[in-house]
Scaffold this active site. Sequence first.
Site, PDB file in Angstrom:
ATOM      1  N   SER A 124       2.854   5.527  -4.126  1.00 50.87           N
ATOM      2  CA  SER A 124       3.906   6.129  -4.945  1.00 50.87           C
ATOM      3  C   SER A 124       4.100   5.355  -6.240  1.00 50.87           C
ATOM      4  O   SER A 124       3.950   4.114  -6.267  1.00 50.87           O
ATOM      5  CB  SER A 124       5.215   6.100  -4.151  1.00 50.87           C
ATOM      6  OG  SER A 124       6.296   6.472  -4.980  1.00 50.87           O
ATOM      7  N   TYR A 148      11.619   1.518   0.998  1.00 50.91           N
ATOM      8  CA  TYR A 148      10.566   2.550   0.980  1.00 50.91           C
ATOM      9  C   TYR A 148       9.405   2.126   0.085  1.00 50.91           C
ATOM     10  O   TYR A 148       8.238   2.123   0.495  1.00 50.91           O
ATOM     11  CB  TYR A 148      11.134   3.888   0.491  1.00 50.91           C
ATOM     12  CG  TYR A 148      10.053   4.863   0.079  1.00 50.91           C
ATOM     13  CD1 TYR A 148       9.243   5.468   1.042  1.00 50.91           C
ATOM     14  CD2 TYR A 148       9.805   5.155  -1.274  1.00 50.91           C
ATOM     15  CE1 TYR A 148       8.223   6.345   0.665  1.00 50.91           C
ATOM     16  CE2 TYR A 148       8.792   6.016  -1.652  1.00 50.91           C
ATOM     17  CZ  TYR A 148       8.010   6.615  -0.683  1.00 50.91           C
ATOM     18  OH  TYR A 148       6.996   7.467  -1.055  1.00 50.91           O
ATOM     19  N   LYS A 152       5.227   0.921   0.829  1.00 47.94           N
ATOM     20  CA  LYS A 152       4.002   1.433   0.188  1.00 47.94           C
ATOM     21  C   LYS A 152       3.166   0.280  -0.363  1.00 47.94           C
ATOM     22  O   LYS A 152       1.952   0.246  -0.207  1.00 47.94           O
ATOM     23  CB  LYS A 152       4.358   2.415  -0.930  1.00 47.94           C
ATOM     24  CG  LYS A 152       4.986   3.717  -0.439  1.00 47.94           C
ATOM     25  CD  LYS A 152       3.986   4.552   0.333  1.00 47.94           C
ATOM     26  CE  LYS A 152       4.574   5.815   0.909  1.00 47.94           C
ATOM     27  NZ  LYS A 152       3.648   6.540   1.789  1.00 47.94           N
ATOM     28  N   ARG A 230      11.008  12.096 -16.288  1.00 48.89           N
ATOM     29  CA  ARG A 230      10.030  11.898 -15.218  1.00 48.89           C
ATOM     30  C   ARG A 230       8.765  12.676 -15.528  1.00 48.89           C
ATOM     31  O   ARG A 230       8.758  13.582 -16.362  1.00 48.89           O
ATOM     32  CB  ARG A 230      10.575  12.422 -13.877  1.00 48.89           C
ATOM     33  CG  ARG A 230      11.794  11.704 -13.336  1.00 48.89           C
ATOM     34  CD  ARG A 230      11.466  10.290 -12.879  1.00 48.89           C
ATOM     35  NE  ARG A 230      12.650   9.665 -12.293  1.00 48.89           N
ATOM     36  CZ  ARG A 230      13.602   9.056 -13.006  1.00 48.89           C
ATOM     37  NH1 ARG A 230      13.534   8.985 -14.316  1.00 48.89           N
ATOM     38  NH2 ARG A 230      14.634   8.508 -12.391  1.00 48.89           N
TER      39      ARG A 230
HETATM   40  P1  NAD Z   1       6.978  15.049   3.884  1.00 47.65           P
HETATM   41  O1  NAD Z   1       8.083  14.368   4.593  1.00 47.65           O
HETATM   42  O2  NAD Z   1       7.125  16.488   3.524  1.00 47.65           O
HETATM   43  O3  NAD Z   1       5.619  14.897   4.717  1.00 47.65           O
HETATM   44  C1  NAD Z   1       5.355  13.775   5.529  1.00 47.65           C
HETATM   45  C2  NAD Z   1       4.949  14.314   6.896  1.00 47.65           C
HETATM   46  O4  NAD Z   1       4.618  13.198   7.739  1.00 47.65           O
HETATM   47  C3  NAD Z   1       6.075  15.073   7.594  1.00 47.65           C
HETATM   48  O5  NAD Z   1       5.568  16.323   8.036  1.00 47.65           O
HETATM   49  C4  NAD Z   1       6.463  14.197   8.789  1.00 47.65           C
HETATM   50  O6  NAD Z   1       6.861  14.964   9.905  1.00 47.65           O
HETATM   51  C5  NAD Z   1       5.177  13.428   9.032  1.00 47.65           C
HETATM   52  N1  NAD Z   1       5.352  12.111   9.641  1.00 47.65           N
HETATM   53  C6  NAD Z   1       6.209  11.119   9.260  1.00 47.65           C
HETATM   54  N2  NAD Z   1       6.070  10.052  10.073  1.00 47.65           N
HETATM   55  C7  NAD Z   1       5.108  10.371  10.975  1.00 47.65           C
HETATM   56  C8  NAD Z   1       4.528   9.678  12.073  1.00 47.65           C
HETATM   57  N3  NAD Z   1       4.952   8.462  12.427  1.00 47.65           N
HETATM   58  N4  NAD Z   1       3.562  10.291  12.792  1.00 47.65           N
HETATM   59  C9  NAD Z   1       3.133  11.543  12.461  1.00 47.65           C
HETATM   60  N5  NAD Z   1       3.667  12.249  11.435  1.00 47.65           N
HETATM   61  C10 NAD Z   1       4.636  11.663  10.706  1.00 47.65           C
HETATM   62  O7  NAD Z   1       6.654  14.195   2.571  1.00 47.65           O
HETATM   63  P2  NAD Z   1       5.716  14.531   1.320  1.00 47.65           P
HETATM   64  O8  NAD Z   1       6.586  14.739   0.132  1.00 47.65           O
HETATM   65  O9  NAD Z   1       4.723  15.561   1.682  1.00 47.65           O
HETATM   66  O10 NAD Z   1       5.006  13.129   1.127  1.00 47.65           O
HETATM   67  C11 NAD Z   1       3.731  12.854   1.677  1.00 47.65           C
HETATM   68  C12 NAD Z   1       3.361  11.415   1.367  1.00 47.65           C
HETATM   69  O11 NAD Z   1       3.378  11.226  -0.054  1.00 47.65           O
HETATM   70  C13 NAD Z   1       4.313  10.367   1.938  1.00 47.65           C
HETATM   71  O12 NAD Z   1       3.549   9.274   2.346  1.00 47.65           O
HETATM   72  C14 NAD Z   1       5.188  10.004   0.746  1.00 47.65           C
HETATM   73  O13 NAD Z   1       5.694   8.711   0.869  1.00 47.65           O
HETATM   74  C15 NAD Z   1       4.192  10.133  -0.388  1.00 47.65           C
HETATM   75  N6  NAD Z   1       4.797  10.389  -1.710  1.00 47.65           N
HETATM   76  C16 NAD Z   1       5.485  11.560  -1.933  1.00 47.65           C
HETATM   77  C17 NAD Z   1       6.006  11.814  -3.195  1.00 47.65           C
HETATM   78  C18 NAD Z   1       6.744  13.102  -3.513  1.00 47.65           C
HETATM   79  O14 NAD Z   1       7.081  13.336  -4.698  1.00 47.65           O
HETATM   80  N7  NAD Z   1       6.992  13.987  -2.534  1.00 47.65           N
HETATM   81  C19 NAD Z   1       5.857  10.864  -4.231  1.00 47.65           C
HETATM   82  C20 NAD Z   1       5.173   9.682  -3.951  1.00 47.65           C
HETATM   83  C21 NAD Z   1       4.622   9.465  -2.697  1.00 47.65           C
HETATM   84  N1  UDP Z   2      18.514  14.248 -10.958  1.00 43.45           N
HETATM   85  C1  UDP Z   2      19.700  14.859 -11.322  1.00 43.45           C
HETATM   86  N2  UDP Z   2      20.398  15.564 -10.385  1.00 43.45           N
HETATM   87  C2  UDP Z   2      19.951  15.699  -9.090  1.00 43.45           C
HETATM   88  C3  UDP Z   2      18.726  15.081  -8.734  1.00 43.45           C
HETATM   89  C4  UDP Z   2      18.043  14.356  -9.695  1.00 43.45           C
HETATM   90  O1  UDP Z   2      20.115  14.767 -12.469  1.00 43.45           O
HETATM   91  O2  UDP Z   2      20.632  16.325  -8.278  1.00 43.45           O
HETATM   92  C5  UDP Z   2      17.746  13.499 -11.973  1.00 43.45           C
HETATM   93  C6  UDP Z   2      17.531  12.033 -11.623  1.00 43.45           C
HETATM   94  O3  UDP Z   2      18.609  11.243 -12.056  1.00 43.45           O
HETATM   95  C7  UDP Z   2      16.215  11.744 -12.360  1.00 43.45           C
HETATM   96  C8  UDP Z   2      15.473  13.070 -12.301  1.00 43.45           C
HETATM   97  O4  UDP Z   2      16.456  14.074 -12.054  1.00 43.45           O
HETATM   98  O5  UDP Z   2      16.472  11.440 -13.731  1.00 43.45           O
HETATM   99  C9  UDP Z   2      14.423  13.131 -11.190  1.00 43.45           C
HETATM  100  O6  UDP Z   2      15.043  12.764  -9.967  1.00 43.45           O
HETATM  101  P1  UDP Z   2      14.255  12.880  -8.575  1.00 43.45           P
HETATM  102  O7  UDP Z   2      15.171  12.373  -7.512  1.00 43.45           O
HETATM  103  O8  UDP Z   2      13.712  14.260  -8.442  1.00 43.45           O
HETATM  104  O9  UDP Z   2      12.996  11.916  -8.771  1.00 43.45           O
HETATM  105  P2  UDP Z   2      12.925  10.303  -8.835  1.00 43.45           P
HETATM  106  O10 UDP Z   2      14.184   9.810  -9.488  1.00 43.45           O
HETATM  107  O11 UDP Z   2      12.764   9.832  -7.442  1.00 43.45           O
HETATM  108  O12 UDP Z   2      11.722  10.052  -9.690  1.00 43.45           O
END
Ligand code: NAD
Ligand code: UDP
Length: 340
Positions: A124, A148, A152, A230
Amino acid sequence: MKTLVTGGAGYIGSHTAIELHDAGHEVVILDNHSNSARAAVTALRSLTRHDLPFVECDIRDATALDGVFSEGGFDAVVHFAALKAVGESTVEPLRYYDNNVAGTARLLDRMAAHGIKTLVFSSSAAVYGNPAAMPINETCPPDPQSPYARTKLIVEELLRELQAADPDWRISILRYFNAVGAHASGAIGEDPCGVPNNLLPFIAQVAVGRLERLSVFGDDYPTPDGTGIRDYLHVIDLAQGHLKALDYLGRNKGVFVHNLGTGKGRSVLDVVRAFERACGRSIPHRIAGRRAGDVVVSYADPTKARDELGWTPKYDLARICTDLWRWQSTHPHGFGDQKA
Ligand code: NAD
Ligand code: UDP
């Protein structure tokens, strides 16, 4: 290639599973449904018109992992499974370290035992914390600001040490910026539990009438319109990055780190306006105080991913909003009440 997708019922994992399947991978999905619906797997099967194998199990369960890997034939694991809520991680750090760090260590151990040494890991942009300069490239020193983000970074370090100890490993660490949008079919998308923390899911729920109004967290930042900036990346572009990473690992042994972002920063108000255009409704919003812990500006330098992986995102903010609106307007309550 036969590829195991951990967390494949979740938001990014489900979209990546489709792209992998469409590219000819034999995909097996593994998820414990701690943050995903069973209906997501059903939707994946109907979208791909394929009875995608699904294993309900936890990555910390060595016996269950042995059961999966002993089927044989796996070439790679794309590892999404993790807990991801920054705020929750400050309240329940042990749960985050156990799931994200110990869980990954268990997975790697069982992969090695079965001779599977190719991994794509979901890291991330949160590992960077509050960098002094924008855009953020991969040489920017990590400075995680939450449990968190630290889970990572610890896994990244573990992966480097693993590869140093056994050079047969091929590991891609992908540092995602803000994953948003949904599959163009509208059949799958992000389905957060409870009130969304993130901007786009929150706006989409306001648009569909589930939430009354958006609170804009601060309009007094040193940015052109005063709101936070962002790098919003379409989830399909992000999914495609994983395919490129797997191709790259096919040609290279080692451990590699790449940012996945667009390189463009958008403000909160830019996003509100783009979503209003996509849904044809106004998004009621009011200015609220700053959210604790928010960085002011964060956007990627995606040059390394472009030059080394041959990855460039295709979709702009307008397309992100159109696709998200298609999903949200046809599924006002996401996958329903089917969360485990
Ligand atoms: P999500 O929660 O939708 O998906 C994660 C999935 O993993 C879920 O379905 C959950 O049930 C499963 N899971 C969690 N712990 C588990 C375990 N111990 N065993 C088996 N399954 C398990 O999240 P996402 O947004 O799809 O994110 C996916 C990955 O990307 C994560 O590692 C997250 O940290 C990373 N990530 C996401 C974002 C984002 O913007 N969504 C940004 C940066 C990094
Ligand atoms: N944000 C906001 N209102 C909300 C959620 C997010 O104004 O209800 C803003 C937040 O302060 C940031 C941007 O939107 O500037 C993106 O936030 P998000 O939580 O989606 O991503 P992250 O901050 O984790 O990158």
